[in-house]
Design an enzyme around this catalytic site. Sequence first.
Site, PDB file in Angstrom:
ATOM      1  CG  HIS A 142      -4.176  -5.195  -2.904  1.00  0.00           C
ATOM      2  ND1 HIS A 142      -3.333  -4.394  -2.169  1.00  0.00           N
ATOM      3  CD2 HIS A 142      -5.302  -4.476  -3.090  1.00  0.00           C
ATOM      4  CE1 HIS A 142      -3.927  -3.239  -1.915  1.00  0.00           C
ATOM      5  NE2 HIS A 142      -5.123  -3.261  -2.465  1.00  0.00           N
TER       6      HIS A 142
ATOM      7  CB  CYS B 257      -4.605  -0.871  -4.882  1.00  0.00           C
ATOM      8  SG  CYS B 257      -6.302  -0.542  -4.411  1.00  0.00           S
TER       9      CYS B 257
ATOM     10  CD  GLU C  24      -0.244  -6.462  -2.119  1.00  0.00           C
ATOM     11  OE1 GLU C  24      -0.366  -6.571  -3.345  1.00  0.00           O
ATOM     12  OE2 GLU C  24      -0.932  -5.680  -1.429  1.00  0.00           O
TER      13      GLU C  24
HETATM   14  N1  GLN Z   1      -9.162   3.565  -2.181  1.00  0.00           N
HETATM   15  C1  GLN Z   1      -7.761   3.738  -2.023  1.00  0.00           C
HETATM   16  C2  GLN Z   1      -7.276   5.066  -2.603  1.00  0.00           C
HETATM   17  O1  GLN Z   1      -8.017   5.794  -3.141  1.00  0.00           O
HETATM   18  C3  GLN Z   1      -6.980   2.602  -2.636  1.00  0.00           C
HETATM   19  C4  GLN Z   1      -7.240   1.321  -1.883  1.00  0.00           C
HETATM   20  C5  GLN Z   1      -6.085   0.368  -1.875  1.00  0.00           C
HETATM   21  O2  GLN Z   1      -4.955   0.713  -2.215  1.00  0.00           O
HETATM   22  N2  GLN Z   1      -6.362  -0.812  -1.428  1.00  0.00           N
HETATM   23  O3  GLN Z   1      -6.128   5.369  -2.523  1.00  0.00           O
END
Ligand code: GLN
Length: 201
Positions: free
Chosen positions: A179, A80, A181
């Site tokens: 994610h 992410c 994890e």
């Molecule tokens: N929206 C977040 C960002 O731009 C990422 C979200 C996340 O890691 N769950 O960094």
Amino acid sequence: MTATVGVLALQGDVREHARALETEGARAVPVRRVSELDAVDALVIPGGESTTIDKLLRAFDLYEPVRDRLRAGMPAYGSCAGMILLADRVLGGIEGQQTLGGIDITVRRNAFGRQVDSFETDLSIDGIDDGPLHAVFIRAPWVEEVGPAATVVGRVEGGPAAGRIVAVRQGPLLVTSFHPEVTGDTRVHRLFVQIVRDSQG
Ligand code: GLN
């Protein structure tokens, strides 16, 4: 030899990543300072907020050391926000937002839009056997452009975002929009630990 994998511990699901790495036979250690970075074979960059992690990397004097290790071939897995940080290019970033880079992709932050801000779906990843993975997306980025050096290994398979690229590999670097994890399924971490072992020869 047991691989020592650092988890960047500035923000995000540090414990969950560490637990998944240990389940897959790696030694997991938190990384907050350069001396800790120097002691690891590889690094996981968790989700969180990429703009915040970018700022914290600088505040902790880790930005250049991590970038230099990546350039020197250190394996890394980014989930992410971690995907955003490992991307060479970012769309929808805030003014002045930088990435560490390493993977020849352009990512779009918060790409799925309000209606599907956070969602879960099953998908398969090239290199991961034994059936689909349950993928949890939280204000996730997607990959909008993939350069010749990088390989798409996973896409959303149904719903309004079907076909969107959400997992990419480039040599010892792996990124996912989702994610792993938080699901208890450690197959993505297994793949990454295998990448780390392969890089150790
Ligand atoms: N929206 C977040 C960002 O731009 C990422 C979200 C996340 O890691 N769950 O960094």
